[in-house]
Scaffold this active site. Structure first.
Site, PDB file in Angstrom:
ATOM      1  N   ARG A  19       0.731  -1.278   0.008  1.00 13.48           N
ATOM      2  CA  ARG A  19       0.066   0.062   0.049  1.00 13.48           C
ATOM      3  C   ARG A  19       0.868   1.226  -0.011  1.00 13.48           C
ATOM      4  O   ARG A  19       0.291   2.196  -0.303  1.00 13.48           O
ATOM      5  CB  ARG A  19      -0.873   0.010   1.100  1.00 13.48           C
ATOM      6  CG  ARG A  19      -2.431  -0.766   0.871  1.00 13.48           C
ATOM      7  CD  ARG A  19      -3.115  -0.851   2.096  1.00 13.48           C
ATOM      8  NE  ARG A  19      -2.738  -1.841   3.156  1.00 13.48           N
ATOM      9  CZ  ARG A  19      -3.092  -1.591   4.616  1.00 13.48           C
ATOM     10  NH1 ARG A  19      -3.886  -0.997   4.680  1.00 13.48           N
ATOM     11  NH2 ARG A  19      -2.685  -2.778   5.122  1.00 13.48           N
ATOM     12  N   GLY A 109       8.881  -3.916  12.550  1.00 13.96           N
ATOM     13  CA  GLY A 109       9.577  -2.773  11.878  1.00 13.96           C
ATOM     14  C   GLY A 109       9.024  -1.689  11.316  1.00 13.96           C
ATOM     15  O   GLY A 109       9.667  -0.575  10.754  1.00 13.96           O
ATOM     16  N   ASN A 177      -4.909  -6.684  19.212  1.00 10.71           N
ATOM     17  CA  ASN A 177      -3.442  -7.201  19.262  1.00 10.71           C
ATOM     18  C   ASN A 177      -2.549  -6.074  18.572  1.00 10.71           C
ATOM     19  O   ASN A 177      -2.811  -5.882  17.455  1.00 10.71           O
ATOM     20  CB  ASN A 177      -3.500  -8.654  18.466  1.00 10.71           C
ATOM     21  CG  ASN A 177      -1.810  -9.099  18.592  1.00 10.71           C
ATOM     22  OD1 ASN A 177      -0.991  -8.658  19.151  1.00 10.71           O
ATOM     23  ND2 ASN A 177      -1.720  -9.812  17.474  1.00 10.71           N
ATOM     24  N   TYR A 373      29.833  34.622  -3.781  1.00  7.01           N
ATOM     25  CA  TYR A 373      30.018  33.210  -3.598  1.00  7.01           C
ATOM     26  C   TYR A 373      31.338  32.889  -3.175  1.00  7.01           C
ATOM     27  O   TYR A 373      32.228  33.428  -3.619  1.00  7.01           O
ATOM     28  CB  TYR A 373      29.650  32.581  -5.072  1.00  7.01           C
ATOM     29  CG  TYR A 373      30.052  31.152  -5.260  1.00  7.01           C
ATOM     30  CD1 TYR A 373      29.422  30.286  -4.225  1.00  7.01           C
ATOM     31  CD2 TYR A 373      31.216  30.771  -5.756  1.00  7.01           C
ATOM     32  CE1 TYR A 373      30.016  29.028  -4.298  1.00  7.01           C
ATOM     33  CE2 TYR A 373      31.275  29.278  -6.036  1.00  7.01           C
ATOM     34  CZ  TYR A 373      31.103  28.409  -5.070  1.00  7.01           C
ATOM     35  OH  TYR A 373      31.199  27.176  -5.106  1.00  7.01           O
TER      36      TYR A 373
HETATM   37  C1  UD1 Z   1      -0.730  -8.801  12.581  1.00  8.09           C
HETATM   38  C2  UD1 Z   1      -1.610  -9.476  13.640  1.00  8.09           C
HETATM   39  C3  UD1 Z   1      -2.772  -8.962  14.198  1.00  8.09           C
HETATM   40  C4  UD1 Z   1      -2.338  -7.599  14.793  1.00  8.09           C
HETATM   41  C5  UD1 Z   1      -1.815  -6.783  13.819  1.00  8.09           C
HETATM   42  C6  UD1 Z   1      -1.100  -5.578  14.487  1.00  8.09           C
HETATM   43  C7  UD1 Z   1      -0.749 -12.017  12.999  1.00  8.09           C
HETATM   44  C8  UD1 Z   1      -1.103 -13.102  12.432  1.00  8.09           C
HETATM   45  N1  UD1 Z   1      -1.585 -11.047  13.096  1.00  8.09           N
HETATM   46  O1  UD1 Z   1      -1.655  -8.783  11.703  1.00  8.09           O
HETATM   47  O2  UD1 Z   1      -3.171  -9.790  15.095  1.00  8.09           O
HETATM   48  O3  UD1 Z   1      -3.554  -6.939  15.143  1.00  8.09           O
HETATM   49  O4  UD1 Z   1      -0.660  -7.474  13.465  1.00  8.09           O
HETATM   50  O5  UD1 Z   1      -0.618  -4.662  13.493  1.00  8.09           O
HETATM   51  O6  UD1 Z   1       0.423 -11.700  13.550  1.00  8.09           O
HETATM   52  N2  UD1 Z   1       5.654  -9.906   8.620  1.00  8.09           N
HETATM   53  C9  UD1 Z   1       6.803 -10.561   8.300  1.00  8.09           C
HETATM   54  N3  UD1 Z   1       6.654 -11.623   7.699  1.00  8.09           N
HETATM   55  C10 UD1 Z   1       5.488 -12.176   7.230  1.00  8.09           C
HETATM   56  C11 UD1 Z   1       4.457 -11.535   7.526  1.00  8.09           C
HETATM   57  C12 UD1 Z   1       4.535 -10.060   8.274  1.00  8.09           C
HETATM   58  O7  UD1 Z   1       7.757 -10.321   8.827  1.00  8.09           O
HETATM   59  O8  UD1 Z   1       5.382 -13.134   6.863  1.00  8.09           O
HETATM   60  C13 UD1 Z   1       5.835  -8.505   9.261  1.00  8.09           C
HETATM   61  C14 UD1 Z   1       5.434  -7.356   8.696  1.00  8.09           C
HETATM   62  O9  UD1 Z   1       6.609  -6.859   8.009  1.00  8.09           O
HETATM   63  C15 UD1 Z   1       4.972  -6.714   9.575  1.00  8.09           C
HETATM   64  C16 UD1 Z   1       4.423  -7.236  10.705  1.00  8.09           C
HETATM   65  O10 UD1 Z   1       5.101  -8.475  10.495  1.00  8.09           O
HETATM   66  O11 UD1 Z   1       6.204  -5.779  10.137  1.00  8.09           O
HETATM   67  C17 UD1 Z   1       3.109  -7.478  10.706  1.00  8.09           C
HETATM   68  O12 UD1 Z   1       2.556  -7.718   9.483  1.00  8.09           O
HETATM   69  P1  UD1 Z   1       1.201  -7.499   8.886  1.00  8.09           P
HETATM   70  O13 UD1 Z   1       1.109  -7.988   7.714  1.00  8.09           O
HETATM   71  O14 UD1 Z   1       0.839  -6.096   8.925  1.00  8.09           O
HETATM   72  O15 UD1 Z   1       0.330  -8.282  10.004  1.00  8.09           O
HETATM   73  P2  UD1 Z   1      -1.286  -8.046  10.140  1.00  8.09           P
HETATM   74  O16 UD1 Z   1      -2.033  -9.111   9.072  1.00  8.09           O
HETATM   75  O17 UD1 Z   1      -1.779  -6.547  10.044  1.00  8.09           O
END
Ligand code: UD1
Ligand code: CA
Length: 492
Positions: A19, A109, A177, A373
């Site tokens: 996004r 991050g 969460n 200058y």
């Molecule tokens: C996750 C949580 C959700 C919480 C939300 C808060 C899970 C399953 N869900 O959802 O409960 O409310 O965060 O923002 O954990 N990332 C990785 N590897 C991956 C996927 C994600 O490193 O395979 C990292 C992303 O870079 C990011 C963070 O984990 O920094 C969260 O990932 P994101 O996809 O935003 O999680 P949500 O689906 O929003």
């Protein structure tokens, strides 16, 4: 009570960040002069973990390069093809020592406003309650998109359900969460081995660890925090700006509480690594970036942008753009000055209106007041450079240096054709093109004698307004030769 250090902090940063619609990986976008990941790492380091791991995947090489630069001790972990926060955490655990025990914190991050203090609070609460897992939660007016906290009848945490997997009733829950957790290392390792990908997104969810720990009869706790900004992640550029503004608001407020006058906080931007002295006054539309260091009693702005600039006590910098420059104590700069890298202005020196400087050492008390200058130059102490001068440093191929001594007075509209040296105490006349060295104490002039070609405009520009003005001036001059004789009073 001093908080023990966690065994590790794992920062998850492998996500794609679609996004953002950017060629730059999301976590490398910056607010407050620091990348999102830089903020996350700073907060993690703030709790003094034994190990710090960052999980990467999308934009992997750029992100890894950045980590190596800002935190060479961090362990860079590559996530594999299995998706999900659980898998990312598992990859990190695999990269850390096999005998790791104690508390492991997991953060994101892309959550830049999280403070180390909050992680310390999480760690304390986690240890004090002897929990296997403690999750930071928040109650949001609009919880959509977030995982929801499921509470058992006794109020304890039963688990987390993702929005996409939740029932309508579960979606009504407003406690969410944050994605920030403290885990017992052994429980985390054991539970992750049991987590599958049987969910709507087909991902290995870290959130499943809570339910598993609970089913083992272990304590799972929630640590509810009120400062929602600290758990907010950046998903698009609207959020980036929103969090950037809030971070700035916090920084500016912090400096005001520390003794800095900020006339207009809304238009004042201060990066995280800037330091400011006491009784600094910052006027409207001023941005202080990078690792700028501002001394005591300095006046900055209005309309000033400084990046990696050091300003000495009591200096004033007005309507100025500067980078990688040093401004001495009591010096004055501006209005309308442009200080480029390598500018070093001595104490009580002056760089004035419409002056550009680059790689220029200007000694204590020396002044470059107007329209000039100064590039690739050394100016001694207490010298004055006349208005509208150019340090001619570029011959089209090479850049060369000009040296001006101390107590020099150079005339207006001088060209210093480098390489050239003007000795101590020397003067130069107005309009001089200084091509040869000037010995100490000499006056250098090289302009041709002036020749006036009388009547040139009458002859060559006949009929113009200039010719008419010249003719009128000449007639006026004739009249002066024959003054009007005043009339006397008649005899009565
Ligand atoms: C996750 C949580 C959700 C919480 C939300 C808060 C899970 C399953 N869900 O959802 O409960 O409310 O965060 O923002 O954990 N990332 C990785 N590897 C991956 C996927 C994600 O490193 O395979 C990292 C992303 O870079 C990011 C963070 O984990 O920094 C969260 O990932 P994101 O996809 O935003 O999680 P949500 O689906 O929003
Ligand atoms: Ca998210």
């Amino acid at each position: 009570m001093t908080t023990p250090h966690p065994a590790a902090v794992i920062v998850l940063a492998a996500g794609e960040g679609t996004r953002m619609r950017s060629a730059t990986p999301k976590v490398l976008h910056a607010i407050g002069g620091r990348t999102l990941l830089g903020h996350a790492i700073a907060a993690a380091r703030g709790v003094g973990p034994k190990h710090l791991a960052v999980v990467v995947r999308h934009g992997r090489d750029h992100v890894a390069e950045h980590i190596a630069l800002i935190d060479p001790d961090a362990v860079i972990v590559d996530q594999d093809d299995v998706k999900g926060t659980g898998r990312a955490t598992e990859c990190a655990l695999d990269a850390l020592p096999a005998d790791l025990e104690g508390t492991v914190l997991v953060t994101y991050g892309d959550v830049p406003l999280l403070e180390a203090e909050t992680l310390r609070g999480l760690l304390q609460a986690h240890l004090a309650s002897a929990s296997a897992v403690t999750v930071i939660t928040a109650t949001l007016p609009d919880p959509s998109g977030y995982g929801r906290i499921l509470r058992a009848a006794d109020g304890s945490v039963a688990g987390i359900v993702e929005q996409k997997d939740a029932t309508d009733a579960q979606r009504e829950i407003t406690e969410v969460n944050s994605g920030l957790y403290a885990f017992d290392a052994a429980v985390l390792r054991r539970a992750l081995a049991q987590v599958g990908t049987d969910n709507v997104q087909g991902e290995k969810y870290l959130t499943d660890v809570l339910g598993i720990a609970r089913s083992e009869g272990l304590r799972v706790s929630a640590h509810l925090i009120a400062d929602l900004w600290q758990t907010e992640g950046v998903n698009d550029r609207v959020q980036l700006a929103r969090l950037g503004a809030e971070l700035n608001r916090r920084i500016v407020e912090g400096w005001m509480r520390a003794g800095v006058t900020v006339v207009d906080p809304a238009t004042t931007w201060i990066d995280v690594d800037v330091t400011l002295g006491r009784d600094v006054t910052i006027h409207q539309q001023t941005q202080i970036h990078g690792v700028s260091t501002i001394g005591n009693d300095v006046v900055l702005g209005p309309d000033t942008t400084l990046t990696d600039v050091s300003v000495g006590d009591g200096a004033a910098v007005i309507r100025t753009h500067g980078s990688l420059a040093v401004i001495g104590a009591g010096a004055t700069v501006g209005p309308f000055s442009y200080l480029r890298p390598g500018t070093d202005l001595g104490a009580k020196g002056k760089i004035g209106t419409f002056v550009e400087t680059k790689n220029a050492q200007i000694g204590a008390g020396s002044k470059v007041p107007h329209l000039t200058y100064v590039g690739d130059a050394t100016i001694g102490e207490h010298s004055n450079i006349g208005a509208s001068s150019v340090f001619v440093n570029y011959d089209g191929v090479n850049k060369t240096h000009t040296t001006i001594g101390s107590h020099c007075r150079t005339g207006s509209d001088n060209m210093f054709v480098a390489p050239v040296t003007v000795g101590d105490g020397a003067y130069t006349g107005a309009g001089t093109v200084v091509r040869k060295d000037v010995p100490p104490g000499a006056l250098a002039i090289n302009v041709a004698p002036q020749r006036n070609m009388l009547g040139w405009v009458h002859d060559k520009r006949a009929g113009t307004a200039s010719a008419k003005a010249a003719a009128a001036a000449a007639a006026g001059a004739d009249n002066e030769d024959s003054p009007i004789v005043p009339e006397g009073k008649p005899c009565a």
